[in-house]
Write a protein that holds these residues in place. Structure first.
Motif, PDB file in Angstrom:
ATOM      1  N   TRP A   1      18.430  32.502 137.696  1.00 40.24           N
ATOM      2  CA  TRP A   1      18.542  33.656 136.812  1.00 40.24           C
ATOM      3  C   TRP A   1      18.980  33.203 135.435  1.00 40.24           C
ATOM      4  O   TRP A   1      19.543  32.119 135.248  1.00 40.24           O
ATOM      5  CB  TRP A   1      19.507  34.697 137.377  1.00 40.24           C
ATOM      6  CG  TRP A   1      20.941  34.237 137.439  1.00 40.24           C
ATOM      7  CD1 TRP A   1      21.875  34.272 136.445  1.00 40.24           C
ATOM      8  CD2 TRP A   1      21.605  33.641 138.573  1.00 40.24           C
ATOM      9  NE1 TRP A   1      23.070  33.738 136.873  1.00 40.24           N
ATOM     10  CE2 TRP A   1      22.929  33.352 138.171  1.00 40.24           C
ATOM     11  CE3 TRP A   1      21.210  33.332 139.873  1.00 40.24           C
ATOM     12  CZ2 TRP A   1      23.848  32.771 139.036  1.00 40.24           C
ATOM     13  CZ3 TRP A   1      22.125  32.757 140.730  1.00 40.24           C
ATOM     14  CH2 TRP A   1      23.429  32.488 140.313  1.00 40.24           C
ATOM     15  N   ARG A   2      18.713  34.063 134.458  1.00 39.70           N
ATOM     16  CA  ARG A   2      19.080  33.771 133.073  1.00 39.70           C
ATOM     17  C   ARG A   2      19.654  35.054 132.482  1.00 39.70           C
ATOM     18  O   ARG A   2      18.980  36.090 132.432  1.00 39.70           O
ATOM     19  CB  ARG A   2      17.827  33.337 132.295  1.00 39.70           C
ATOM     20  CG  ARG A   2      18.059  32.512 131.043  1.00 39.70           C
ATOM     21  CD  ARG A   2      18.423  33.344 129.848  1.00 39.70           C
ATOM     22  NE  ARG A   2      18.190  32.600 128.580  1.00 39.70           N
ATOM     23  CZ  ARG A   2      18.613  33.013 127.396  1.00 39.70           C
ATOM     24  NH1 ARG A   2      19.306  34.147 127.287  1.00 39.70           N
ATOM     25  NH2 ARG A   2      18.341  32.304 126.313  1.00 39.70           N
ATOM     26  N   GLU A   3      20.913  35.012 132.059  1.00 41.42           N
ATOM     27  CA  GLU A   3      21.564  36.204 131.528  1.00 41.42           C
ATOM     28  C   GLU A   3      21.136  36.473 130.082  1.00 41.42           C
ATOM     29  O   GLU A   3      20.933  35.547 129.297  1.00 41.42           O
ATOM     30  CB  GLU A   3      23.081  36.051 131.609  1.00 41.42           C
ATOM     31  CG  GLU A   3      23.598  35.981 133.040  1.00 41.42           C
ATOM     32  CD  GLU A   3      25.111  35.892 133.121  1.00 41.42           C
ATOM     33  OE1 GLU A   3      25.751  35.581 132.083  1.00 41.42           O
ATOM     34  OE2 GLU A   3      25.657  36.141 134.219  1.00 41.42           O
ATOM     35  N   ILE A   4      21.005  37.769 129.767  1.00 43.93           N
ATOM     36  CA  ILE A   4      20.602  38.218 128.434  1.00 43.93           C
ATOM     37  C   ILE A   4      21.632  39.224 127.946  1.00 43.93           C
ATOM     38  O   ILE A   4      22.032  40.125 128.685  1.00 43.93           O
ATOM     39  CB  ILE A   4      19.209  38.871 128.467  1.00 43.93           C
ATOM     40  CG1 ILE A   4      18.152  37.855 128.906  1.00 43.93           C
ATOM     41  CG2 ILE A   4      18.839  39.455 127.120  1.00 43.93           C
ATOM     42  CD1 ILE A   4      16.781  38.457 129.078  1.00 43.93           C
TER      43      ILE A   4
ATOM     44  N   PRO B   1      12.808  32.246 135.842  1.00 46.93           N
ATOM     45  CA  PRO B   1      14.058  32.849 136.325  1.00 46.93           C
ATOM     46  C   PRO B   1      14.038  34.367 136.245  1.00 46.93           C
ATOM     47  O   PRO B   1      13.281  34.970 135.470  1.00 46.93           O
ATOM     48  CB  PRO B   1      15.098  32.284 135.351  1.00 46.93           C
ATOM     49  CG  PRO B   1      14.334  32.117 134.069  1.00 46.93           C
ATOM     50  CD  PRO B   1      12.949  31.690 134.478  1.00 46.93           C
ATOM     51  N   PHE B   2      14.890  35.009 137.061  1.00 42.12           N
ATOM     52  CA  PHE B   2      15.173  36.426 136.874  1.00 42.12           C
ATOM     53  C   PHE B   2      15.892  36.591 135.534  1.00 42.12           C
ATOM     54  O   PHE B   2      16.871  35.882 135.267  1.00 42.12           O
ATOM     55  CB  PHE B   2      16.112  36.943 137.969  1.00 42.12           C
ATOM     56  CG  PHE B   2      15.586  36.884 139.369  1.00 42.12           C
ATOM     57  CD1 PHE B   2      14.966  37.989 139.937  1.00 42.12           C
ATOM     58  CD2 PHE B   2      15.750  35.741 140.149  1.00 42.12           C
ATOM     59  CE1 PHE B   2      14.515  37.951 141.251  1.00 42.12           C
ATOM     60  CE2 PHE B   2      15.298  35.697 141.457  1.00 42.12           C
ATOM     61  CZ  PHE B   2      14.668  36.809 142.010  1.00 42.12           C
TER      62      PHE B   2
ATOM     63  N   PRO C   1      20.122  39.145 140.576  1.00 44.03           N
ATOM     64  CA  PRO C   1      20.682  38.761 141.870  1.00 44.03           C
ATOM     65  C   PRO C   1      21.734  37.657 141.774  1.00 44.03           C
ATOM     66  O   PRO C   1      21.918  36.919 142.731  1.00 44.03           O
ATOM     67  CB  PRO C   1      19.446  38.242 142.594  1.00 44.03           C
ATOM     68  CG  PRO C   1      18.700  37.502 141.521  1.00 44.03           C
ATOM     69  CD  PRO C   1      18.928  38.308 140.258  1.00 44.03           C
ATOM     70  N   SER C   2      22.422  37.556 140.633  1.00 50.41           N
ATOM     71  CA  SER C   2      23.410  36.471 140.506  1.00 50.41           C
ATOM     72  C   SER C   2      24.555  36.623 141.498  1.00 50.41           C
ATOM     73  O   SER C   2      25.286  35.665 141.756  1.00 50.41           O
ATOM     74  CB  SER C   2      23.961  36.440 139.080  1.00 50.41           C
ATOM     75  OG  SER C   2      24.679  37.621 138.770  1.00 50.41           O
TER      76      SER C   2
END
Length: 339
Positions: free
Chosen positions: A129-132, A109-110, A118-119
């Protein structure tokens, strides 16, 4: 053990004659003197030129047909952002005997800031995507991607929305490097290239195009990272695209400073050819790469795939791109894979 013999072989940065390719049982390909090749059925002979499998180092598999990409001459791709389970499935299919897909190396994932690029894009499917949020979260995200089979880590730094703070971006890089995984950064907009360089990223997913990179930052980038070209996404062949002009200028100076370039197209982003992109090759030449330099940007030193140019490699700069576009991929059993 298998042997491949052709009229010429491009390997190790130069065109050679009197050379055969020895394919070990583990798939590793090595050039050796042609006289070592036996005369039996284990030796396949070809007209033209053999070379390492051609690689597109920026593809989004969810947005293209990989079978068409391989039929178009690309032996391997780097998937730089997608739903991990889906990309892993494609990579597994590509490893099967007789597969019509290119080999797939992938980033999973991004990795993004909450709400970041690009969410907010319609083309990015849920799960890609994966949020950090925190430094600790950065290590967990890298571990998840690695466990899912990723051999690259992809991070976004997009000035048009939320971005990872530099300590968090640096933590992603540190965690990836601890697992011997290179970090690819999508850097778009003011300050993003500097952030990627400061954090110790290994690769930029695109040649910077939103602004001219100043000489001191460009020198720093050239010393520590590679840039993936993706020049043709700017205008897709239309003349006088200003973003393309900025990107080619940045890349020309990057190459002049000793920087290393990878051929990549961002395939899936607009009307790009599904296969070898002649426009991308010509833009790389306009940025200062010789035909040997272009081939170096398109190949891996330890390749386990082989490409074939039936009409031979034409090193003339004017004819080179069109000749290279005729390349096809050899299957593991050394038979030509045709469309």
């Amino acid at each position: 053990m298998q042997w491949l013999v052709a009229e010429s072989v491009w390997w190790g940065g130069r065109l050679r004659t009197g050379v055969a390719l020895r394919v070990a049982p583990n798939g590793l390909v090595k050039p050796v003197p042609a006289e070592l090749a036996p005369g039996g059925e284990d030796t396949r002979r070809f007209a033209g030129t053999l070379l390492p499998g051609l690689v597109d180092a920026h593809v989004h598999s969810a947005l293209v047909d990989l079978g068409t990409v391989r039929a178009g001459g690309i032996a391997e791709v780097w998937d730089l952002g997608g739903v991990p389970a889906r990309v892993a499935e494609l990579a597994e299919q590509a490893r099967e005997a007789g597969s019509a897909l290119p080999r797939v190396r992938y980033a999973g994932p991004f990795l993004i800031a909450p709400g970041g690029y690009p969410s907010d894009r319609a083309w990015a499917p849920a799960g890609s995507w994966r949020e950090i949020v925190t430094v600790a979260d950065a290590g967990a995200a890298v571990a998840e991607a690695s466990a899912a089979g990723a051999t690259l880590i992809k991070v976004t730094a997009h000035a048009g929305g939320p971005q990872l703070e530099l300590p968090v971006l640096s933590a992603v890089v540190a965690a990836a490097h601890a697992s011997e995984l290179p970090v690819v950064v999508h850097a778009e907009g003011p300050g993003t290239v500097a952030a990627a360089c400061s954090a110790g990223a290994d690769v930029l997913a695109h040649t910077p195009w939103t602004e001219r990179i100043d000489d001191s930052l460009l020198q720093a980038c050239a010393q520590r990272m590679r840039w993936i070209s993706t020049l043709d996404i700017h205008g897709w062949g239309r003349p006088d695209d200003p973003d393309r002009e900025v990107a080619v200028d940045n890349l020309r100076r990057f190459i002049g400073a000793g920087g290393t370039v990878r051929y990549g197209t961002d395939l899936g982003n607009g009307p790009l050819p599904a296969g070898i992109n002649v426009r991308e090759i010509r833009l790389l030449q306009s940025a200062g790469l010789t035909p040997d330099g272009v081939l170096t940007a398109m190949t891996e030193s330890g390749s386990s795939t082989v490409s074939w140019l039936p009409g031979g490699l034409d090193p003339d700069p004017e004819r080179f791109a069109d000749a290279l576009a005729t390349a096809r991929v050899l299957d593991a059993d050394s038979r030509l894979h045709s469309s």
